[in-house]
Scaffold this motif. Structure first.
Motif, short mmCIF file in Angstrom:
data_model
loop_
_atom_site.label_atom_id
_atom_site.label_comp_id
_atom_site.label_asym_id
_atom_site.label_seq_id
_atom_site.Cartn_x
_atom_site.Cartn_y
_atom_site.Cartn_z
N ASN A 757 0.86 -1.19 0.00
CA ASN A 757 0.00 0.00 0.00
C ASN A 757 0.90 1.25 0.00
OD1 ASN A 757 -1.84 2.07 0.47
ND2 ASN A 757 -2.98 0.93 2.03
N LEU A 759 0.06 4.28 0.03
CA LEU A 759 -0.57 5.46 0.62
C LEU A 759 -0.30 5.57 2.12
CD1 LEU A 759 -4.02 5.16 -1.20
CD2 LEU A 759 -2.02 6.54 -1.88
N ILE A 760 0.42 4.62 2.63
CA ILE A 760 0.65 4.61 4.08
C ILE A 760 2.13 4.75 4.38
CG2 ILE A 760 -1.41 3.21 4.53
CD1 ILE A 760 0.44 0.79 4.77
N GLU A 794 -13.22 0.76 5.10
CA GLU A 794 -12.51 0.54 3.84
C GLU A 794 -12.64 -0.94 3.45
OE1 GLU A 794 -10.93 2.60 1.85
OE2 GLU A 794 -11.09 4.43 3.05
N ASN A 799 -5.05 -0.73 -0.36
CA ASN A 799 -5.09 0.57 -1.05
C ASN A 799 -5.87 1.61 -0.23
OD1 ASN A 799 -7.77 -0.13 -1.36
ND2 ASN A 799 -7.52 -0.75 -3.53
N ALA A 800 -6.05 1.34 1.04
CA ALA A 800 -6.77 2.27 1.90
C ALA A 800 -5.91 3.51 2.20
CB ALA A 800 -7.17 1.57 3.19
N ASN A 801 -6.62 4.68 2.35
CA ASN A 801 -5.92 5.93 2.64
C ASN A 801 -6.48 6.51 3.95
OD1 ASN A 801 -4.23 8.09 2.42
ND2 ASN A 801 -5.39 9.13 0.79
N PHE A 802 -5.70 7.33 4.60
CA PHE A 802 -6.12 7.89 5.89
C PHE A 802 -5.94 9.42 5.87
CE2 PHE A 802 -4.31 3.70 6.51
CZ PHE A 802 -5.31 3.03 7.20
N ASN A 803 -6.82 10.06 6.53
CA ASN A 803 -6.61 11.50 6.76
C ASN A 803 -7.18 11.84 8.14
OD1 ASN A 803 -9.49 12.77 6.45
ND2 ASN A 803 -9.26 11.43 4.64
N THR A 827 1.13 7.56 9.42
CA THR A 827 0.64 8.10 8.15
C THR A 827 -0.01 9.49 8.34
OG1 THR A 827 0.25 5.86 7.33
CG2 THR A 827 -0.91 7.65 6.21
N ILE A 828 -0.72 9.71 9.47
CA ILE A 828 -1.45 10.98 9.65
C ILE A 828 -0.70 11.97 10.54
CG2 ILE A 828 -3.66 9.80 9.32
CD1 ILE A 828 -4.10 10.07 12.37
N ASP A 831 -0.23 15.22 9.04
CA ASP A 831 -1.53 15.87 8.88
C ASP A 831 -2.00 16.46 10.21
OD1 ASP A 831 -3.79 16.73 7.63
OD2 ASP A 831 -4.80 14.77 7.61
#
Length: 875
Positions: A757, A759-760, A794, A799-803, A827-828, A831
């Motif tokens: 993934n 996105l992480i 999810e 392919n999961a994304n986090f915000n 990952t966040i 953010d």
């Protein structure tokens, strides 16, 4: 017919008397009385001097006979006397086929030669010597008996009666013995003649040339040959009439009343004329005088008993009863020849068959065989009743007894102590077994060393068990492989193997040295250790126990039905007993070569086989017990293992073959290193090397294999193809995730999918070196990460994304679950940092200044820091 006229004994006797009276009348008293005295002396001298004359001829120098005997055989041309050359004569006439030099056989040679001399002397005495005697006494009568008148013819007729009576008596001596012979021999003849007519039938040929097709069928020829009597029926009738007329004759009846003690049997009284006949037609062996007429009568009467039994009609030996044997022996016990002939016969057959007896010649002949006759009667009667499966028998005392195991053992105890039986076994039975072609002789094999005494005791114990168990003894003769083994399997193996004959016979059967059917089903390895020793149990004992175990589970023994399917129905104890047999293991091993699990061929490691290429007992028992767990072998698939408990899987994979086969199925779809796909990764660390057909292959170790199976079950992979469905993994609960992560292979595989993934961000403290790989996502983080994906709703963790905004919008429990994942926090984190800066900038009076903590990488915010900021902002 002329013979029927001659058969009238009355006419012959009366004719002799009439002629004697007539000549007495013609001669007168003086000549008749002289003739009576002279002939009486002649006859008396013959009987009184017979043995003396024989001994005189025996020792007399008769070298002139050398020229005559030389015409028979050149070696006899040097003949001097019977006493010196009897060995040369008898060896010549017996063509050196028998050794007469041994002391007892030397006595037999003397007896035979002296018997021949006695016959020849009798012929010479009543021909040449009688003629000379007549001439001499005629001269004496002329000199001393002068003719006078009157001749007194009436008194001469009276003396003629005496002469006639003497002539009749002499005739009775010859005729009585001859009729006795005929009477005995007639017992062999069938008195009933078949008056049916056999018609020969011409069978036309179907083509011009059929050389192999006779005009008269072979069956008809055989039947006609069998119906052709030994003696012409007319001759039989004449002989029967002769015997009947003789016994009904008044003179014979009167003569039969004049009885004396037999010269050959002090306990028996016989007519005088018969005793005199026996003295002539007899021979001496050692200290025994043997009369041929008496012996023939004894044996023929014994034979008649057997012929008059049920056997006489059926000609089946199984119809001879013990009581028939005992009755026959009442005659044989009076035989003088039988106890004499027994050692001679044994010696003869041992020489013919080139067998060295277990006793010396002196021990062979120096034994009281007379006492053995009664023992033989009891033995033979008992053995026949046993083998013919009689329920009762008659013992030696005439009492009816039940045939049971103890009685059988008593009979065979007598057998083991019988000198005749033991020696006859060596001289007769041994060659029959070695050269025989019957079914039973194919089964029996002679060991190199055998104690017949112990062997008969062992056979008695075996038969005793068969009788007590109601087992048919005659089944052994059926020569059916399965039936023979089935019969023997019902007997205690220790009792059975006490017999060397049975032991060797069973080895012969199982080794394939007989023509018995059914053996081809079994695989019999070479160089089997058949016999048990003090330190090792032999294959024969193992297979007998195996057969007993099979018989407990089968209605009848049939090795064609002994296969994997059958063995899987047995319990562990029974299966273990069956697989102790190397032959059974080898047979099942051959069957396993074509065995399949569904569409999968078995993968068989080399270490499951022994040096001969057959499966070890441990492996066979393991694989059979493994197959018992599989409800559908033919339709096998990996998912069939999902329902099994850990205990079942332990039992399943106790088979190295099953372990290797299941491993092969999984490894065929797996990889050794993570790639770009979502394939199952089975690291090398979980693989172990095995040899299959001497080629190096890999299999999954048992602990990991079990974990993989449980993982696949948890993942609900009903059509295993090695690919892991990320969506299924994403939907798993905490417990399910912990289950699949017990498998190192699944841990590596799912960890790799997480890392795919892009996105992480995976912090360093969430990975470690495991299973030979670097930077593997730790189990706890895998669980936290997947659960976090679930909370965010999810569908695919790869392919999961986090915000931060999405997480901050959830309730406290969801936030807590999501932020348990260090990957999510890492990952966040940036953010969250930005969100705090924006908050502080836009809310100067409510800035967030609580402790702002990071994990060990100094880049990932702690869960408390993020939760604290969200709570502050929301408040």
């Amino acid at each position: 017919m002329f013979l029927n006229i001659v058969a009238s004994i009355d006419i012959m006797f009366y004719l002799i008397l009439g002629i004697a009276i007539f000549f007495g009348f013609l001669r007168g008293f003086r000549k008749s009385i002289f003739n009576f005295i002279v002939m009486a002396i002649f006859y008396i001298i013959f009987f009184l001097t017979l043995n003396t004359a024989v001994h005189m001829v025996w020792s007399m120098n008769l070298s002139f006979l050398g020229n005559i005997l030389g015409n028979i055989d050149a070696n006899l041309s040097s003949f001097q006397s019977f006493e010196n050359d009897y060995q040369l004569i008898i060896q010549t006439f017996f063509n050196d086929s028998f050794d007469f030099t041994q002391s007892e056989m030397d006595l037999l040679a003397i007896g035979i030669i002296q018997f021949v001399i006695k016959i020849l002397w009798s012929i010479v005495y009543f021909t040449v010597i009688l003629l000379l005697y007549k001439i001499i006494t005629g001269i004496i009568r002329i000199i001393f008996v002068k003719a006078r008148k009157p001749k007194r013819r009436l008194l001469g007729s009276v003396v003629g009666v005496l002469n006639g009576a003497m002539a009749v008596f002499v005739t009775l001596i010859v005729l009585g013995g001859t009729v006795s012979f005929i009477d005995s021999v007639s017992l062999l003849l069938d008195n009933e003649t078949d008056e049916t007519t056999n018609t020969l039938v011409f069978e036309p040929r179907t083509s011009i040339v059929e050389l192999n097709n006779p005009l008269i069928s072979d069956n008809q020829v055989v039947e006609l040959a069998e119906e052709d009597p030994l003696v012409d029926p007319a001759m039989q009738e004449t002989l029967n009439d002769l015997v009947d007329n003789y016994h009904s004759n008044i003179i014979v009846k009167i003569a039969n009343t004049i009885k004396v003690d037999s010269s050959f049997n002090a306990t028996e009284k016989v007519p005088l004329h018969i005793d005199l006949f026996d003295r002539v037609l007899s021979f001496k062996y050692d200290e025994s005088d043997i009369a041929l007429r008496h012996e023939l009568s004894v044996f023929m009467n014994a034979f008649k008993v057997i012929q008059d039994s049920e056997y006489g009609e059926t000609q089946k030996i199984t119809d001879i009863k013990g009581e028939d044997i005992r009755l026959a022996f009442t005659y044989l016990e009076s035989s003088i020849l039988l106890p004499t002939a027994l050692p001679v016969g044994i010696k003869y057959y041992s020489n013919v068959n080139e067998i060295d007896l277990s006793v010396s010649d002196s021990e062979l002949f120096d034994y009281d065989y007379t006492e053995e006759i009664s023992r033989l009667s009891n033995i033979l009667a008992g053995v026949f009743d046993i083998l013919n499966e009689q329920e009762t028998s008659i013992d030696e005392d005439g009492n009816q007894v039940n045939i049971d195991g103890d009685w059988v053992k008593d009979i065979f105890n007598d057998v083991s102590q019988s000198r005749v039986v033991l020696l006859a076994t060596e001289a007769l039975l041994v060659p029959m077994i070695e050269d025989g072609e019957s079914a039973i002789t194919q089964i029996i094999a002679l060991p190199s060393q055998i104690s017949w005494e112990n062997e008969y005791l062992a056979l008695g114990n075996i038969l005793a068990e068969m009788v007590d168990s109601g087992i048919s003894i005659q089944d052994i003769e059926a020569a059916d492989f399965n039936l023979v083994l089935e019969t023997f399997s019902n007997i205690d193996s220790s009792v059975l193997l006490d017999s060397q004959l049975i032991t060797e016979g069973l080895i012969n059967i199982l080794s394939g040295d007989t023509t018995m059917e059914g053996l081809e089903i079994l695989t019999v390895p070479d160089n089997i250790t058949w016999r048990s020793s003090d330190t090792e149990t032999g294959e024969l004992e193992y297979i007998l126990v195996a057969i007993q175990s099979l018989m407990n589970e089968m209605d009848s023994l049939d090795f064609s039905n002994v296969d994997i399917d059958l063995l899987t129905s047995f319990d562990e104890t029974t299966l273990s007993a069956i697989l102790d047999s190397y032959i059974i293991r080898a047979t099942i091993s051959d069957q396993m070569s074509t065995f399949e699990l569904g569409t999968y061929q078995l993968l068989i490691p080399d270490n499951t086989k022994d040096s001969k290429g057959y499966f070890t007992k441990t492996e066979l028992q393991a694989i059979i017990e493994s197959i018992q767990l599989l409800t559908d072998v033919d339709g096998f698939s990996i998912e069939a293992l999902y329902t099994m408990s850990d205990t079942d899987l332990d039992l399943l994979f106790s088979s190295k073959i099953i372990q290797a086969t299941i491993s092969d199925i999984i490894l065929d779809q797996a990889t050794t290193t993570p790639g770009s796909s979502f394939s199952l990764v089975v690291p090398t660390i979980f693989r172990e090397e095995i040899l299959v057909n001497s080629q190096s292959l890999e299999q999954i170790e048992v602990t990991e294999l079990k974990a993989i199976i449980n993982s696949l079950n948890t993942l609900n992979m009903t059509n295993f193809n090695g690919a892991i469905d990320a969506g299924v993994v994403t939907s798993l609960s905490s417990n399910d995730l912990n289950t699949i992560l017990e498998s190192g292979a699944l841990h590596i595989s799912i960890g790799h999918m997480i890392k795919e993934n892009g996105l992480i961000v995976i912090p360093d403290f969430s990975v470690e070196d495991l299973y030979g790989f670097t930077d593997v996502v730790i189990k706890a983080e895998v669980v936290h990460f997947i659960l976090a994906i679930n909370e965010l709703d999810e569908n695919d963790f790869t392919n999961a994304n986090f915000n931060f905004s999405a997480i901050a919008a959830l309730d406290a429990n969801q936030q807590s679950t999501i932020l348990d994942s260090s990957i999510v926090r890492s990952t966040i984190s940036e953010d969250v940092e930005n969100a705090r800066s924006v908050w502080n900038a836009t809310n100067p009076l409510d800035q967030y200044h609580s402790p702002w903590e990071y994990e060990s990488d100094n880049e990932t915010l702690t869960k408390a820091s993020i939760i604290g900021f969200i709570n502050h902002r929301d408040s």
